[in-house]
Write a protein that holds these residues in place. Sequence first.
Motif, mmCIF file in Angstrom:
data_model
loop_
_atom_site.group_PDB
_atom_site.id
_atom_site.type_symbol
_atom_site.label_atom_id
_atom_site.label_comp_id
_atom_site.label_asym_id
_atom_site.label_seq_id
_atom_site.Cartn_x
_atom_site.Cartn_y
_atom_site.Cartn_z
ATOM 1 N N PHE A 224 0.826 -1.208 0.000
ATOM 2 C CA PHE A 224 0.000 0.000 0.000
ATOM 3 C C PHE A 224 0.861 1.258 0.000
ATOM 4 C CE2 PHE A 224 -2.187 3.438 2.217
ATOM 5 C CZ PHE A 224 -3.351 3.532 1.470
ATOM 6 N N TRP A 225 1.862 1.314 0.874
ATOM 7 C CA TRP A 225 2.645 2.535 1.021
ATOM 8 C C TRP A 225 3.703 2.704 -0.060
ATOM 9 C CZ3 TRP A 225 0.816 6.286 3.689
ATOM 10 C CH2 TRP A 225 -0.004 6.046 4.797
ATOM 11 N N LYS A 226 4.138 1.613 -0.672
ATOM 12 C CA LYS A 226 5.178 1.702 -1.699
ATOM 13 C C LYS A 226 4.618 1.752 -3.118
ATOM 14 C CE LYS A 226 8.605 1.490 1.228
ATOM 15 N NZ LYS A 226 9.511 2.649 1.446
ATOM 16 N N ILE A 227 3.397 1.254 -3.320
ATOM 17 C CA ILE A 227 2.829 1.209 -4.670
ATOM 18 C C ILE A 227 1.532 2.011 -4.740
ATOM 19 C CG2 ILE A 227 1.890 -0.265 -6.478
ATOM 20 C CD1 ILE A 227 3.744 -2.471 -5.570
ATOM 21 N N THR A 228 0.544 1.607 -3.937
ATOM 22 C CA THR A 228 -0.779 2.205 -4.058
ATOM 23 C C THR A 228 -0.761 3.698 -3.739
ATOM 24 O OG1 THR A 228 -1.772 0.085 -3.433
ATOM 25 C CG2 THR A 228 -3.171 2.040 -3.311
ATOM 26 N N PHE A 229 -0.216 4.049 -2.591
ATOM 27 C CA PHE A 229 -0.249 5.456 -2.167
ATOM 28 C C PHE A 229 0.495 6.383 -3.126
ATOM 29 C CE2 PHE A 229 0.876 9.129 0.424
ATOM 30 C CZ PHE A 229 -0.345 9.432 0.985
ATOM 31 N N PRO A 230 1.728 6.050 -3.562
ATOM 32 C CA PRO A 230 2.381 6.950 -4.538
ATOM 33 C C PRO A 230 1.631 7.053 -5.864
ATOM 34 C CG PRO A 230 3.989 5.493 -3.526
ATOM 35 C CD PRO A 230 2.642 4.981 -3.129
ATOM 36 N N MET A 231 1.013 5.944 -6.307
ATOM 37 C CA MET A 231 0.337 5.970 -7.600
ATOM 38 C C MET A 231 -0.948 6.791 -7.565
ATOM 39 S SD MET A 231 2.212 4.384 -9.771
ATOM 40 C CE MET A 231 1.124 3.984 -11.130
ATOM 41 N N VAL A 232 -1.600 6.871 -6.415
ATOM 42 C CA VAL A 232 -2.839 7.656 -6.318
ATOM 43 C C VAL A 232 -2.590 9.050 -5.760
ATOM 44 C CG1 VAL A 232 -4.200 5.562 -5.993
ATOM 45 C CG2 VAL A 232 -3.452 6.849 -3.995
ATOM 46 N N SER A 233 -1.342 9.409 -5.473
ATOM 47 C CA SER A 233 -1.048 10.715 -4.875
ATOM 48 C C SER A 233 -1.484 11.888 -5.750
ATOM 49 C CB SER A 233 0.450 10.813 -4.541
ATOM 50 O OG SER A 233 1.244 10.629 -5.694
ATOM 51 N N PRO A 234 -1.403 11.833 -7.096
ATOM 52 C CA PRO A 234 -1.943 12.970 -7.866
ATOM 53 C C PRO A 234 -3.433 13.186 -7.629
ATOM 54 C CG PRO A 234 -0.522 11.623 -9.253
ATOM 55 C CD PRO A 234 -0.719 10.866 -7.975
ATOM 56 N N LEU A 235 -4.179 12.092 -7.454
ATOM 57 C CA LEU A 235 -5.617 12.236 -7.193
ATOM 58 C C LEU A 235 -5.880 12.656 -5.752
ATOM 59 C CD1 LEU A 235 -7.553 11.820 -9.508
ATOM 60 C CD2 LEU A 235 -5.484 10.496 -9.845
ATOM 61 N N ILE A 236 -4.933 12.407 -4.851
ATOM 62 C CA ILE A 236 -5.061 12.937 -3.495
ATOM 63 C C ILE A 236 -5.049 14.463 -3.540
ATOM 64 C CG2 ILE A 236 -3.916 13.129 -1.250
ATOM 65 C CD1 ILE A 236 -3.013 10.268 -1.534
ATOM 66 N N LEU A 237 -4.135 15.019 -4.332
ATOM 67 C CA LEU A 237 -4.096 16.473 -4.488
ATOM 68 C C LEU A 237 -5.401 16.984 -5.076
ATOM 69 C CD1 LEU A 237 -2.622 19.176 -4.456
ATOM 70 C CD2 LEU A 237 -1.595 18.573 -6.656
ATOM 71 N N THR A 238 -5.920 16.284 -6.093
ATOM 72 C CA THR A 238 -7.193 16.686 -6.700
ATOM 73 C C THR A 238 -8.323 16.658 -5.678
ATOM 74 O OG1 THR A 238 -6.475 15.804 -8.838
ATOM 75 C CG2 THR A 238 -8.834 16.164 -8.532
ATOM 76 N N ASN A 239 -8.381 15.594 -4.880
ATOM 77 C CA ASN A 239 -9.447 15.467 -3.889
ATOM 78 C C ASN A 239 -9.310 16.498 -2.774
ATOM 79 O OD1 ASN A 239 -11.201 13.528 -4.835
ATOM 80 N ND2 ASN A 239 -10.028 11.821 -4.018
ATOM 81 N N VAL A 240 -8.078 16.833 -2.413
ATOM 82 C CA VAL A 240 -7.887 17.859 -1.379
ATOM 83 C C VAL A 240 -8.446 19.194 -1.858
ATOM 84 C CG1 VAL A 240 -6.149 19.239 -0.183
ATOM 85 C CG2 VAL A 240 -5.929 16.767 -0.233
#
Length: 299
Positions: A224-240
């Motif tokens: 989760f922390w090495k693959i999933t979280f970095p890959m969805v981080s651009p959408l985290i910015l969008t959601n924020v």
Amino acid sequence: MRTMRMSLRSRRALLGLAFISPWLIGFIFLFATPLLQSIRFSLSKLSIASNGYMLEFVGLTNFQDALLIDASFNRILVDSIGTMLLNVPMILFFSLFTATLLNQKFKGRTAARAIFFLPVILASSAVAAAESAGLINLMGDSSAVEAAADGGASFNVVSIVRMLAEVGLPMIYIDYIVEAIMRIYDIISSSGVQILIFLAALQSVPGSMYEVAKMEGATAYETFWKITFPMVSPLILTNVIYTIIDSFAGSPVTQAIYQTAFKTQNFGLSSAMSWLYTLVIGLVLLVVGWVLSRRVHYN
């Protein structure tokens, strides 16, 4: 005949203009004139006349009145910012957690996704207007619901606080978790769009990356922390950014601005409040976007 060749950067620029052209056309023809008009109102005193209205230029007086004379605007603005700072992490955590669960393969997955998107539909303006008009009643007897919630929450909160304290969590984290539990309905009703965005991001992660991680012996936590979280981080910015704007859209500040304009008929002060509110939101978005964009991983 020679054809003009465009560079990749120019083609991307034209493609970007094509994508924003609907918004740009709508802004020019629908929003530009009211925007400029609100600037005039914020710098003037508006008086109703027989032929419409009259504007008397007063400079920054309306802004001074909003910040220094109005008894409630500063307090409401600060409270709205504080509520936003509390809500955004709660909504993002719940949305990402729920999207991760809904991304798993299980029977009835489509129905489960629809259920989690229902609060967005129920919180829409059309449904809210119908409920306020008495045409529908989504919550039943409000007094009974509140009494049941208060009666059940008092026992549960004590148990949760005791359990978290025994684990050794600091009191500041315990207060934040309890606050999230007490406001779970508001969090769920504000998370539908974010869940869909995170779900789309999770589905775009290549499955081969998870297969390689599994072959290398990575645990689910490490994956989760090495693959999933970095890959969805651009959408985290969008959601924020989306969550911040959405939290301000229906805040008490907008209600105060509306009451100032249409109940006290002080359109100049209302316009000044609107622009102060816009500047605060823009500053918050600028700071948050700058901080988070430096930690976003773009593959």
